[in-house]
Structures are given as C-alpha cells and as structure tokens.
Scaffold this motif. Structure first.
Motif, mmCIF file in Angstrom:
data_model
loop_
_atom_site.group_PDB
_atom_site.id
_atom_site.type_symbol
_atom_site.label_atom_id
_atom_site.label_comp_id
_atom_site.label_asym_id
_atom_site.label_seq_id
_atom_site.Cartn_x
_atom_site.Cartn_y
_atom_site.Cartn_z
ATOM 1 N N SER A 137 0.854 -1.185 0.000
ATOM 2 C CA SER A 137 0.000 0.000 0.000
ATOM 3 C C SER A 137 0.893 1.240 0.000
ATOM 4 O O SER A 137 1.990 1.218 -0.566
ATOM 5 C CB SER A 137 -0.939 -0.040 1.208
ATOM 6 N N HIS A 141 -2.543 6.643 0.918
ATOM 7 C CA HIS A 141 -3.935 6.297 1.247
ATOM 8 C C HIS A 141 -4.583 7.373 2.108
ATOM 9 O O HIS A 141 -5.806 7.480 2.160
ATOM 10 C CB HIS A 141 -3.990 4.937 1.965
ATOM 11 N N ILE A 172 -5.599 -1.456 1.837
ATOM 12 C CA ILE A 172 -5.746 -1.639 3.295
ATOM 13 C C ILE A 172 -7.104 -2.270 3.609
ATOM 14 O O ILE A 172 -7.199 -3.184 4.440
ATOM 15 C CB ILE A 172 -5.555 -0.299 4.026
ATOM 16 N N THR A 175 -6.845 -5.909 2.709
ATOM 17 C CA THR A 175 -6.047 -6.639 3.698
ATOM 18 C C THR A 175 -6.879 -7.004 4.919
ATOM 19 O O THR A 175 -6.855 -8.152 5.380
ATOM 20 C CB THR A 175 -4.838 -5.786 4.124
ATOM 21 N N ALA A 191 -0.822 -5.245 5.101
ATOM 22 C CA ALA A 191 -0.580 -4.137 4.182
ATOM 23 C C ALA A 191 0.651 -3.388 4.677
ATOM 24 O O ALA A 191 1.000 -3.454 5.857
ATOM 25 C CB ALA A 191 -1.788 -3.208 4.140
ATOM 26 N N HIS A 193 3.458 0.206 3.963
ATOM 27 C CA HIS A 193 4.008 1.364 3.263
ATOM 28 C C HIS A 193 5.506 1.126 3.132
ATOM 29 O O HIS A 193 6.204 0.980 4.132
ATOM 30 C CB HIS A 193 3.749 2.637 4.071
ATOM 31 N N ARG A 245 -3.102 -5.938 9.874
ATOM 32 C CA ARG A 245 -2.537 -4.640 10.237
ATOM 33 C C ARG A 245 -1.797 -3.984 9.071
ATOM 34 O O ARG A 245 -1.441 -4.629 8.089
ATOM 35 C CB ARG A 245 -1.575 -4.804 11.430
ATOM 36 N N TYR A 246 -1.543 -2.708 9.239
ATOM 37 C CA TYR A 246 -0.808 -1.887 8.273
ATOM 38 C C TYR A 246 0.574 -1.613 8.854
ATOM 39 O O TYR A 246 0.698 -1.141 9.987
ATOM 40 C CB TYR A 246 -1.586 -0.595 8.044
ATOM 41 N N LYS A 248 4.720 -0.211 8.683
ATOM 42 C CA LYS A 248 5.658 0.796 8.186
ATOM 43 C C LYS A 248 6.966 0.590 8.948
ATOM 44 O O LYS A 248 6.951 0.445 10.179
ATOM 45 C CB LYS A 248 5.077 2.189 8.453
ATOM 46 N N PRO A 255 -3.288 3.338 10.396
ATOM 47 C CA PRO A 255 -3.558 4.032 9.137
ATOM 48 C C PRO A 255 -4.525 5.189 9.362
ATOM 49 O O PRO A 255 -4.847 5.527 10.506
ATOM 50 C CB PRO A 255 -4.184 2.931 8.274
#
Length: 281
Positions: A137, A141, A172, A175, A191, A193, A245-246, A248, A255
């Motif tokens: 992702s 977003h 996202i 996901t 997901a 970044h 979860r997202y 980074k 997010p």
C-alpha cells in the motif's frame, strides 16, 4: 522456515526486484508474475546467478487484464500444491484517465482489482499453504476520499494522485477483509508502506506532478531499503498474530481514520466481487 513457495507481482524493478532477490537468497521458490516476460527471464537469470537458487520461475500476468490474471492463476493451480506467500507488489500511477481492455480505470485495475482476482483465483493454494498475503500500500492512502458510486472515475474530474491514494486505501481495506474472512482458514494478510522509494514508478507523470516528484527525489530511499518491510513480512517467524494490520518500517502503525471504516471496506469487497465474477470459475 521450511521450504517456502512465494508468488510476487511486479518483480522486474524497484522494491519488487529487491524483494524477490532477498527471498531467493533465503531459499524461497519464487514465482515472478510479470507483464513483460523478457524482463522476467533476465531477472530470473540475475537471481539465479546471485543466489545459486534455481527455483525461480517466470509467468506472464498483466494485472490490467483480468483474463491474463485468471490464466496465470490457472497455471499455478495446475503446477503447485500450495502457495505460502503471495506478495501483491505491482502498482502504478497514471497521469491521465485510461481504461483497461476490460473497461476498468487503470489505477483501480492495476493496484486493486487485478490483485483481488488473483487472490480469489488462488484461494485453494493459499489455504493449503496457510499463506501470508502481503499487499504493498502507501501513505498516499491518507489523501483518499472514496466514491463507491464512481470507482472508475467516469463521473468526476480525474486526479492521478487522488485515484492512486484511493487505490492504496483499497489495499488496506482488502487486507483487513482477507484477515477477517480467511483468517479462520489459516491465511494471514498484511498491508505496508514501503517508504518513498526512488524508482521509476511515477515515470509517466507529467506537468506539476512530474515537477513534484523531481523535487522529492533527493529525499527518497533506495529500492533495497524500501523492500525491507515486504521481506520482513514474508519471512519473519512470528507476525501472523498481527494479521490485518498496516505496517511501516517493519512495525504495525495506525492508518488513516477512513481506513478503519467498516462500511467502506465491506462495500469495496462486494463491488470487487461483482466486477471479477465473470472471470472466476
């Protein structure tokens, strides 16, 4: 980790290439789903030379062409018993509104719908492999304001960055839906970044958008650094508990508020299913 079968889209350049190379070094059998098979074959030889891992395979898959996606999935289902990792890495941003051969707006097709169809088509292999699905992702977003009555950007002025940001929000949503729907079947989904990466990703932009990208270049990270979270999610021993979860910088982060919108997430799933239904069998 025991012998791992990994499928990755968009692997011929940028973070996809670095991810494929790193996972091959870890001993994964890597299936490169690529739009241009000549580039894929060159990358295959490069990976084999660098890693001595001969379990590298190239398959044609154009994510803007739903029939191509289905055909790639059919070939995988015909030759594999299971898939352990699926990395939906391919993406794109388009300066002007364009439509795919199936009539879908290109940003939506390449960044979301093609991957949606790929997952649904590979579901039996993903279940057998207790797979991790990794969706690349972006922090873009956070600019998204999705309009579910105009997913194809046909009724309003097209904006390259807004279309891209919306597609990354959809990554996202997708996901989270995968984690909830298929988690009971042993599938996990993440997901991420990758960072603002210095690749040829936005080469097609024009005008002010192109100037912005040029100004940002000195502050961008390398593709090798940008691939680290994908590599981590594909190979780390204990991340499945964080499914949905997202991520980074290899850590789960929060997010945007709209990314937690359950109604939007469910609407996207329903509409995506309707759109890919003619290509599922």
């Amino acid at each position: 980790m025991p012998f791992t079968t990994t499928v990755i889209t968009g692997a011929t350049s940028g973070i996809g290439k670095e991810t494929a190379m790193a996972l091959a070094k870890k001993g994964h059998a890597v299936y490169l789903l690529v739009r241009y098979t000549e580039r894929g074959e060159r990358l295959k030889q490069e990976i084999i030379t660098a890693t001595k891992n001969k379990n590298i395979y190239v398959m044609h898959c154009d994510l803007a062409d739903m029939e191509s996606v289905r055909n790639a999935a059919d070939i995988l289902k015909g030759g594999l018993l299971a898939v352990n990792v699926l990395i939906n890495n391919a993406g794109g941003i388009f300066a002007e509104r364009r439509e795919s051969k199936d009539g879908f707006e290109m940003t939506f097709a390449v960044n979301h719908l093609g991957h949606f169809l790929l997952v649904e088509s590979l579901l039996p292999l993903l279940e057998k492999g207790q797979a991790r699905i990794i969706n690349v992702s972006s922090e873009a977003h956070r600019m998204a304001k999705p309009n579910f009555n105009d997913l194809q950007w046909a009724k309003r002025p097209y904006s390259a960055w807004k279309a891209y940001g919306t597609a990354k929000l959809f990554n996202i949503y997708f996901t989270r839906s995968l984690a909830l729907k298929y988690g009971p079947k042993g599938i996990s989904a993440f997901a991420l970044h990758p960072g603002v990466v210095n690749t040829g990703f936005a080469a097609g932009l024009t005008g002010f958008n192109k100037i912005l990208m040029q100004l940002a270049k000195p502050f961008m990270i390398s593709a090798e650094r940008g691939a680290q979270t994908s590599i981590y999610l594909a190979s780390a021993a204990r991340v499945d508990a964080k499914s949905g979860r997202y991520f980074k910088k290899q850590k789960p982060v929060k997010p945007s508020a709209i990314a937690a919108n359950e109604e939007g997430r469910n609407r996207l799933w329903e509409l995506s299913m309707e759109l890919v239904a003619p290509f599922l069998h």
